[in-house]
Design a protein around this motif. Sequence first.
Motif, PDB file in Angstrom:
ATOM      1  N   ASN A  65      10.527  36.620  43.487  1.00 48.42           N
ATOM      2  CA  ASN A  65      11.396  37.774  43.718  1.00 48.42           C
ATOM      3  C   ASN A  65      12.501  37.483  44.726  1.00 48.42           C
ATOM      4  OD1 ASN A  65      10.161  40.314  42.287  1.00 48.42           O
ATOM      5  ND2 ASN A  65       8.419  39.183  43.096  1.00 48.42           N
ATOM      6  N   VAL A  66      12.595  36.238  45.150  1.00 52.69           N
ATOM      7  CA  VAL A  66      13.655  35.832  46.075  1.00 52.69           C
ATOM      8  C   VAL A  66      14.887  35.424  45.271  1.00 52.69           C
ATOM      9  CG1 VAL A  66      14.337  34.174  47.847  1.00 52.69           C
ATOM     10  CG2 VAL A  66      12.021  35.126  47.854  1.00 52.69           C
ATOM     11  N   ILE A  67      16.034  35.933  45.642  1.00 56.42           N
ATOM     12  CA  ILE A  67      17.283  35.596  44.945  1.00 56.42           C
ATOM     13  C   ILE A  67      17.856  34.297  45.499  1.00 56.42           C
ATOM     14  CG2 ILE A  67      19.624  36.366  44.368  1.00 56.42           C
ATOM     15  CD1 ILE A  67      17.607  38.169  43.128  1.00 56.42           C
ATOM     16  N   ASN A  68      18.071  34.242  46.795  1.00 58.07           N
ATOM     17  CA  ASN A  68      18.625  33.055  47.455  1.00 58.07           C
ATOM     18  C   ASN A  68      17.652  32.542  48.509  1.00 58.07           C
ATOM     19  OD1 ASN A  68      21.375  32.909  46.281  1.00 58.07           O
ATOM     20  ND2 ASN A  68      21.629  34.905  47.266  1.00 58.07           N
ATOM     21  N   GLY A  69      17.367  31.243  48.479  1.00 60.19           N
ATOM     22  CA  GLY A  69      16.556  30.629  49.528  1.00 60.19           C
ATOM     23  C   GLY A  69      15.084  30.511  49.230  1.00 60.19           C
ATOM     24  N   VAL A 190      27.760  30.614  54.759  1.00 61.79           N
ATOM     25  CA  VAL A 190      28.077  31.002  53.384  1.00 61.79           C
ATOM     26  C   VAL A 190      28.646  32.410  53.426  1.00 61.79           C
ATOM     27  CG1 VAL A 190      27.133  31.434  51.086  1.00 61.79           C
ATOM     28  CG2 VAL A 190      26.220  29.565  52.482  1.00 61.79           C
ATOM     29  N   LYS A 191      29.773  32.637  52.763  1.00 66.09           N
ATOM     30  CA  LYS A 191      30.477  33.926  52.843  1.00 66.09           C
ATOM     31  C   LYS A 191      29.525  35.102  52.609  1.00 66.09           C
ATOM     32  CE  LYS A 191      34.208  36.666  50.811  1.00 66.09           C
ATOM     33  NZ  LYS A 191      35.220  36.746  49.751  1.00 66.09           N
ATOM     34  N   PRO A 192      29.428  36.011  53.577  1.00 62.80           N
ATOM     35  CA  PRO A 192      28.552  37.174  53.418  1.00 62.80           C
ATOM     36  C   PRO A 192      29.140  38.178  52.424  1.00 62.80           C
ATOM     37  CG  PRO A 192      29.053  36.738  55.744  1.00 62.80           C
ATOM     38  CD  PRO A 192      30.038  35.970  54.918  1.00 62.80           C
ATOM     39  N   ILE A 193      28.343  38.552  51.420  1.00 60.09           N
ATOM     40  CA  ILE A 193      28.743  39.579  50.460  1.00 60.09           C
ATOM     41  C   ILE A 193      27.566  40.517  50.234  1.00 60.09           C
ATOM     42  CG2 ILE A 193      30.444  38.091  49.315  1.00 60.09           C
ATOM     43  CD1 ILE A 193      28.415  37.713  47.049  1.00 60.09           C
ATOM     44  N   ALA A 194      27.816  41.556  49.450  1.00 60.36           N
ATOM     45  CA  ALA A 194      26.795  42.579  49.226  1.00 60.36           C
ATOM     46  C   ALA A 194      25.643  42.078  48.365  1.00 60.36           C
ATOM     47  CB  ALA A 194      27.435  43.795  48.553  1.00 60.36           C
ATOM     48  N   ALA A 195      24.440  42.451  48.740  1.00 56.37           N
ATOM     49  CA  ALA A 195      23.241  42.282  47.913  1.00 56.37           C
ATOM     50  C   ALA A 195      22.499  43.613  47.916  1.00 56.37           C
ATOM     51  CB  ALA A 195      22.359  41.173  48.460  1.00 56.37           C
ATOM     52  N   VAL A 352      21.183  44.834  51.885  1.00 57.42           N
ATOM     53  CA  VAL A 352      21.074  43.570  52.607  1.00 57.42           C
ATOM     54  C   VAL A 352      22.312  42.722  52.345  1.00 57.42           C
ATOM     55  CG1 VAL A 352      18.551  43.520  52.585  1.00 57.42           C
ATOM     56  CG2 VAL A 352      19.813  42.416  50.739  1.00 57.42           C
ATOM     57  N   THR A 353      22.423  41.645  53.094  1.00 57.66           N
ATOM     58  CA  THR A 353      23.558  40.742  52.970  1.00 57.66           C
ATOM     59  C   THR A 353      23.154  39.479  52.227  1.00 57.66           C
ATOM     60  OG1 THR A 353      24.352  41.515  55.125  1.00 57.66           O
ATOM     61  CG2 THR A 353      25.349  39.495  54.245  1.00 57.66           C
ATOM     62  N   SER A 354      23.980  39.094  51.264  1.00 58.40           N
ATOM     63  CA  SER A 354      23.835  37.788  50.622  1.00 58.40           C
ATOM     64  C   SER A 354      24.797  36.844  51.329  1.00 58.40           C
ATOM     65  CB  SER A 354      24.179  37.883  49.135  1.00 58.40           C
ATOM     66  OG  SER A 354      24.243  36.600  48.545  1.00 58.40           O
ATOM     67  N   GLY A 355      24.311  35.662  51.687  1.00 54.90           N
ATOM     68  CA  GLY A 355      25.143  34.749  52.472  1.00 54.90           C
ATOM     69  C   GLY A 355      24.619  34.679  53.894  1.00 54.90           C
ATOM     70  N   GLY A 356      25.241  33.819  54.695  1.00 56.02           N
ATOM     71  CA  GLY A 356      24.799  33.651  56.075  1.00 56.02           C
ATOM     72  C   GLY A 356      24.740  32.184  56.445  1.00 56.02           C
ATOM     73  N   VAL A 357      24.023  31.885  57.495  1.00 58.74           N
ATOM     74  CA  VAL A 357      23.932  30.509  57.997  1.00 58.74           C
ATOM     75  C   VAL A 357      23.375  29.591  56.903  1.00 58.74           C
ATOM     76  CG1 VAL A 357      22.843  28.993  59.701  1.00 58.74           C
ATOM     77  CG2 VAL A 357      23.632  31.269  60.372  1.00 58.74           C
ATOM     78  N   THR A 381      20.382  36.858  59.234  1.00 58.87           N
ATOM     79  CA  THR A 381      21.444  35.946  59.663  1.00 58.87           C
ATOM     80  C   THR A 381      21.473  34.705  58.769  1.00 58.87           C
ATOM     81  OG1 THR A 381      21.189  36.713  61.940  1.00 58.87           O
ATOM     82  CG2 THR A 381      22.371  34.652  61.625  1.00 58.87           C
ATOM     83  N   LEU A 382      20.321  34.366  58.206  1.00 60.94           N
ATOM     84  CA  LEU A 382      20.213  33.220  57.303  1.00 60.94           C
ATOM     85  C   LEU A 382      20.682  33.590  55.894  1.00 60.94           C
ATOM     86  CD1 LEU A 382      16.630  32.165  58.407  1.00 60.94           C
ATOM     87  CD2 LEU A 382      18.657  30.700  58.646  1.00 60.94           C
ATOM     88  N   ASP A 383      21.027  32.593  55.108  1.00 62.89           N
ATOM     89  CA  ASP A 383      21.462  32.811  53.728  1.00 62.89           C
ATOM     90  C   ASP A 383      20.251  32.976  52.812  1.00 62.89           C
ATOM     91  OD1 ASP A 383      22.881  32.961  51.351  1.00 62.89           O
ATOM     92  OD2 ASP A 383      23.171  30.784  51.194  1.00 62.89           O
ATOM     93  N   VAL A 384      19.524  34.075  53.012  1.00 64.86           N
ATOM     94  CA  VAL A 384      18.351  34.389  52.194  1.00 64.86           C
ATOM     95  C   VAL A 384      18.399  35.870  51.823  1.00 64.86           C
ATOM     96  CG1 VAL A 384      16.840  32.601  53.110  1.00 64.86           C
ATOM     97  CG2 VAL A 384      16.965  34.782  54.296  1.00 64.86           C
ATOM     98  N   ASP A 385      17.984  36.185  50.616  1.00 61.91           N
ATOM     99  CA  ASP A 385      17.848  37.594  50.220  1.00 61.91           C
ATOM    100  C   ASP A 385      16.967  37.689  48.994  1.00 61.91           C
ATOM    101  OD1 ASP A 385      19.913  38.228  47.713  1.00 61.91           O
ATOM    102  OD2 ASP A 385      20.641  36.613  48.994  1.00 61.91           O
ATOM    103  N   ALA A 386      16.407  38.882  48.771  1.00 60.85           N
ATOM    104  CA  ALA A 386      15.454  39.093  47.680  1.00 60.85           C
ATOM    105  C   ALA A 386      15.696  40.457  47.049  1.00 60.85           C
ATOM    106  CB  ALA A 386      14.028  38.985  48.212  1.00 60.85           C
ATOM    107  N   VAL A 387      14.922  40.765  46.013  1.00 58.61           N
ATOM    108  CA  VAL A 387      15.047  42.047  45.332  1.00 58.61           C
ATOM    109  C   VAL A 387      14.395  43.140  46.179  1.00 58.61           C
ATOM    110  CG1 VAL A 387      15.044  40.898  43.080  1.00 58.61           C
ATOM    111  CG2 VAL A 387      12.894  41.760  44.014  1.00 58.61           C
ATOM    112  N   THR A 388      14.457  44.382  45.698  1.00 66.12           N
ATOM    113  CA  THR A 388      13.841  45.500  46.412  1.00 66.12           C
ATOM    114  C   THR A 388      12.318  45.442  46.259  1.00 66.12           C
ATOM    115  OG1 THR A 388      14.035  46.925  44.467  1.00 66.12           O
ATOM    116  CG2 THR A 388      15.822  47.004  46.066  1.00 66.12           C
ATOM    117  N   GLY A 389      11.632  46.132  47.164  1.00 64.08           N
ATOM    118  CA  GLY A 389      10.176  46.201  47.059  1.00 64.08           C
ATOM    119  C   GLY A 389       9.443  45.704  48.276  1.00 64.08           C
TER     120      GLY A 389
END
Length: 409
Positions: A65-69, A190-195, A352-357, A381-389
């Motif tokens: 369920n993790v999108i990035n990282g 990594v450029k921060p954008i919407a997640a 949450v934010t997509s992108g980061g260190v 702050t890190l370039d990690v993000d996941a889905v809801t839940g």
Amino acid sequence: MKSQKDIVIIGAGASGLAAAGKAAEKGKTVVVLERNEKSGKKLYITGKGRCNLTNRCEPRDFLSNVINGGKFLQSCLYRFPPSYTMELFEKLGVRLKTERGNRVFPESDKSSDIIKALVRYATAHDTELILNDRVVKAQKKAEFFEVHTESGNVYLCEKLIIACGGKSYPSTGSSGDGYVFATCFGHSVVKPIAALAPIRLKSRVADIEGLSLKNVSVKAAGQGFSESGFGELLFTSDGVSGPVPLTLSSRINRKNLNGAKLTIDLKPALDEDKLDSRVLSDFKKYSNKQLKNALFDLLPRSLVPFIIEYCGLDGDTFVNSVTRQQRERLLRALKGLAFEIDSVYDVEHAIVTSGGVSLKEVNPSTMESKIVEGLYFAGETLDVDAVTGGFNIQIALSTGFAAGESAGG
């Protein structure tokens, strides 16, 4: 005023407080600096104020369920999985419950209970929590870090943990300070954008704003991508939100959306033949009614006029006069209500934010910088993000625990 601590942590959110508690357990002197008037401000609004703390699943399922990282997070999630988080909060006196989709909430449905417990955990040992004092500069001089705040205080420390969030929900203090500090230390961002953000549509949907649909299939497809999901969707004044669109937004936020479409199957449980039989049954039942009054068994009342207009039909037509071709247009709309995508909302409207260190510059086991010894990163702050839940809060906690354990070792 100048003071010295073993560890300074910037940010008193989930990751910062988790890091503080873990580092203090190792016997280190710790100070947590928070720009807001209270800690865990973003946690207050998560889960509609109920705080979806984590997701009750095994690490392998979690990582799917993790999108990035995902690969980066393997080490800390296996060491500090959801079961670890749940045990900790139960020990801290917070009774938990598991709801649909393995989402874990405090039994009280109060996010404040989670925040209070985190603060208790962070300050149980020799940890100082300072609120209303924003860090304005952080640098390393010889073997010490030097951290300056707006109030004029200066803190010297051997280890520095940056855990001050991303750029989503700026009203909670997430203004991207962590990225500035990281850049000053030579890190790439990594450029921060919407997640997990609403999706804006080019088509007009204001007439059905507020309409919530359950158990629908939604697909977002464009040049070189096709992402789909099943569940709930909410129409906004200019697009769609809700669990499924939010998740889809995280999967398409860096795609070329020119010409991309969002398609909704309103009746995914029925194939076209079964749906046609269902429509014919309703038409027989309401054969002497106008079309605009004959679809309420099939659709939410507020959606009926929209669907009729979408199909180019006349709502005043009597059902017994509807042609086969007109019925087929209705069926196509029910199985494939399509809209052209305009964009994903900007990061200020995201959960949450997509992108980061850049993860290439951080040790995945310890969260320590590969560039500056003694510097750590945790949470959004890190370039990690996941889905809801509950996945994103658990990521914040796991990376915080890992950073605090390593810095305190």
